[in-house]
Design a protein around this motif. Structure first.
Motif, PDB file in Angstrom:
ATOM      1  N   ASN A   1       0.811  -1.214   0.000  1.00 35.78           N
ATOM      2  CA  ASN A   1       0.000   0.000   0.000  1.00 35.78           C
ATOM      3  C   ASN A   1       0.850   1.272   0.000  1.00 35.78           C
ATOM      4  N   ASN A   2       2.165   1.133  -0.174  1.00 35.50           N
ATOM      5  CA  ASN A   2       3.054   2.274  -0.142  1.00 35.50           C
ATOM      6  C   ASN A   2       3.148   2.901  -1.526  1.00 35.50           C
ATOM      7  N   ASP A   3       2.083   3.616  -1.906  1.00 34.89           N
ATOM      8  CA  ASP A   3       2.013   4.151  -3.266  1.00 34.89           C
ATOM      9  C   ASP A   3       3.041   5.260  -3.516  1.00 34.89           C
ATOM     10  N   ASP A   4       3.464   5.973  -2.435  1.00 30.13           N
ATOM     11  CA  ASP A   4       4.392   7.082  -2.618  1.00 30.13           C
ATOM     12  C   ASP A   4       5.724   6.614  -3.172  1.00 30.13           C
ATOM     13  N   ASN A   5       6.162   5.427  -2.772  1.00 29.60           N
ATOM     14  CA  ASN A   5       7.461   4.922  -3.205  1.00 29.60           C
ATOM     15  C   ASN A   5       7.336   3.843  -4.271  1.00 29.60           C
ATOM     16  N   ASN A   6       6.140   3.631  -4.766  1.00 31.85           N
ATOM     17  CA  ASN A   6       5.932   2.546  -5.721  1.00 31.85           C
ATOM     18  C   ASN A   6       6.544   2.907  -7.066  1.00 31.85           C
TER      19      ASN A   6
ATOM     20  N   GLN B   1      -4.698  -6.029 -21.775  1.00 30.42           N
ATOM     21  CA  GLN B   1      -5.621  -5.491 -20.787  1.00 30.42           C
ATOM     22  C   GLN B   1      -5.584  -6.259 -19.470  1.00 30.42           C
ATOM     23  N   ARG B   2      -5.500  -7.589 -19.560  1.00 31.54           N
ATOM     24  CA  ARG B   2      -5.503  -8.384 -18.328  1.00 31.54           C
ATOM     25  C   ARG B   2      -4.217  -8.159 -17.540  1.00 31.54           C
ATOM     26  N   GLU B   3      -3.086  -8.034 -18.256  1.00 30.47           N
ATOM     27  CA  GLU B   3      -1.815  -7.768 -17.572  1.00 30.47           C
ATOM     28  C   GLU B   3      -1.859  -6.404 -16.891  1.00 30.47           C
ATOM     29  N   LYS B   4      -2.443  -5.409 -17.580  1.00 29.20           N
ATOM     30  CA  LYS B   4      -2.553  -4.074 -16.984  1.00 29.20           C
ATOM     31  C   LYS B   4      -3.401  -4.111 -15.720  1.00 29.20           C
ATOM     32  N   LYS B   5      -4.496  -4.849 -15.801  1.00 25.23           N
ATOM     33  CA  LYS B   5      -5.390  -4.903 -14.651  1.00 25.23           C
ATOM     34  C   LYS B   5      -4.708  -5.565 -13.458  1.00 25.23           C
ATOM     35  N   ILE B   6      -3.966  -6.630 -13.733  1.00 29.98           N
ATOM     36  CA  ILE B   6      -3.267  -7.332 -12.653  1.00 29.98           C
ATOM     37  C   ILE B   6      -2.255  -6.416 -11.983  1.00 29.98           C
TER      38      ILE B   6
ATOM     39  N   PHE C   1      -0.094  -3.386  -7.664  1.00 31.47           N
ATOM     40  CA  PHE C   1       0.860  -2.373  -7.250  1.00 31.47           C
ATOM     41  C   PHE C   1       0.253  -0.996  -6.969  1.00 31.47           C
ATOM     42  N   PHE C   2      -0.890  -0.686  -7.593  1.00 33.32           N
ATOM     43  CA  PHE C   2      -1.535   0.587  -7.314  1.00 33.32           C
ATOM     44  C   PHE C   2      -2.545   0.467  -6.183  1.00 33.32           C
ATOM     45  N   GLN C   3      -3.258  -0.663  -6.154  1.00 36.79           N
ATOM     46  CA  GLN C   3      -4.279  -0.847  -5.120  1.00 36.79           C
ATOM     47  C   GLN C   3      -3.786  -1.713  -3.955  1.00 36.79           C
ATOM     48  N   GLY C   4      -2.572  -2.275  -4.093  1.00 33.54           N
ATOM     49  CA  GLY C   4      -1.976  -3.002  -2.987  1.00 33.54           C
ATOM     50  C   GLY C   4      -2.650  -4.313  -2.641  1.00 33.54           C
ATOM     51  N   LYS C   5      -3.285  -4.961  -3.620  1.00 37.45           N
ATOM     52  CA  LYS C   5      -3.988  -6.210  -3.348  1.00 37.45           C
ATOM     53  C   LYS C   5      -3.038  -7.402  -3.452  1.00 37.45           C
ATOM     54  N   THR C   6      -3.353  -8.463  -2.724  1.00 34.92           N
ATOM     55  CA  THR C   6      -2.554  -9.684  -2.801  1.00 34.92           C
ATOM     56  C   THR C   6      -2.929 -10.452  -4.051  1.00 34.92           C
ATOM     57  N   GLN C   7      -2.094 -11.434  -4.407  1.00 34.68           N
ATOM     58  CA  GLN C   7      -2.397 -12.250  -5.584  1.00 34.68           C
ATOM     59  C   GLN C   7      -3.680 -13.055  -5.390  1.00 34.68           C
ATOM     60  N   VAL C   8      -3.952 -13.446  -4.150  1.00 34.02           N
ATOM     61  CA  VAL C   8      -5.191 -14.179  -3.875  1.00 34.02           C
ATOM     62  C   VAL C   8      -6.398 -13.298  -4.177  1.00 34.02           C
ATOM     63  N   GLU C   9      -6.341 -12.040  -3.730  1.00 34.83           N
ATOM     64  CA  GLU C   9      -7.447 -11.100  -3.968  1.00 34.83           C
ATOM     65  C   GLU C   9      -7.607 -10.810  -5.457  1.00 34.83           C
ATOM     66  N   VAL C  10      -6.484 -10.651  -6.141  1.00 35.08           N
ATOM     67  CA  VAL C  10      -6.535 -10.397  -7.592  1.00 35.08           C
ATOM     68  C   VAL C  10      -7.147 -11.593  -8.314  1.00 35.08           C
ATOM     69  N   ALA C  11      -6.740 -12.790  -7.923  1.00 35.94           N
ATOM     70  CA  ALA C  11      -7.274 -14.000  -8.553  1.00 35.94           C
ATOM     71  C   ALA C  11      -8.788 -14.087  -8.381  1.00 35.94           C
TER      72      ALA C  11
END
Length: 256
Positions: free
Chosen positions: A190-195, A211-216, A221-231
């Motif tokens: 969630n550290n968007d300032d240093n991302n 598009q799918r790669e962009k969304k992932i 990295f922008f919304q700080g979600k885990t891979q489980v949440e993204v899946a």
């Protein structure tokens, strides 16, 4: 620690049987129907799995026979608790169970001793957690665990922290078909300032992705979600998310 020797805990490792996944599922169905012979066959057919898991702990100076026996306890627990209605490979379920059993053994035999009362409370909390997961099909909160075992919330937190070992961010937690998921892959950022994805040059490189790669990448990295949440959000497996994410990052690095 000599894991390559022919015999460990009285078992000739050269003759260990390896079962196919379809064979495992068939034996599991028989076990659920009360077939104890099938249970014994499934245990024997997964001893190589136990052997492969305990090799991860080869640098601790522990007796391999002891670790093998402890690993077998984890295997038996996995067999007894596996839900055949779920679309999960048995080994995917069994490996964390075996690892957990070995880690508990190592914690109990560690030179840094945790008080018996604190350790007992932690084990009661872990048992309650497993029970609540089975009942509610979700991870229970600390409050729910504390209520289940009639303990104070802060005492449960202290007990669980006391028996928890530090874990490397690069420790693998799952691997299938060449796709390995590490601890760091399951941690959100969630550290968007240093991302580094906020840099303009990188955003331009991202523009060439699908598009799918962009969304992932956006979710990760922008919304700080885990891979489980993204899946869950995209509707694919975590292994697929991991593969697509790593592929997209490789494409970006080639462009910048």
């Amino acid at each position: 620690m000599y894991f390559n020797k022919v015999e460990i805990s009285g078992v000739n490792t050269a003759n260990l049987k390896v079962l196919k996944e379809v064979e495992k599922m068939e034996l599991l169905r028989k076990i659920k129907a009360g077939d104890m012979v099938a249970r014994e066959e499934l245990i024997n057919g997964n001893l190589r799995l136990v052997l492969s898991v305990i090799q991860r702990f080869s640098g601790r100076g522990e007796n391999p026979d002891d670790l093998f026996q402890v690993g077998c306890i984890g295997l038996i627990k996995a067999i007894d608790n596996f839900d055949i209605t779920l679309d999960v490979r048995f080994s995917t379920y069994a490996v964390p169970m075996i690892i957990g059993e070995v880690k508990r053994y190592l914690r109990d035999n560690n030179q840094v001793r945790v008080s018996r009362s604190l350790r007992d409370l932690a084990y009661r909390a872990m048992q309650a957690k497993e029970k609540l997961i089975n009942e509610n099909s979700r991870e229970p909160t600390i409050e729910e665990i504390a209520k289940e075992i009639e303990a104070k919330r802060q005492d449960v937190i202290l007990a669980l922290e006391a028996i928890t070992e530090p874990m490397s961010l690069y420790e693998p937690v799952f691997s299938e078909a060449g796709d390995t998921i590490y601890v760091m892959d399951q941690i959100g950022d969630n550290n968007d300032d240093n991302n580094w994805l906020d840099e303009i040059a990188l955003k331009e490189a991202i523009g060439d992705l699908g598009q799918r790669e962009k969304k992932i990448l956006n979710l990760r990295f922008f919304q700080g979600k885990t891979q489980v949440e993204v899946a869950d959000e995209i509707g694919i497996s975590q292994a697929q998310v991991s593969r697509l994410e790593k592929g997209a990052l490789r494409k970006i690095k080639r462009k910048i």
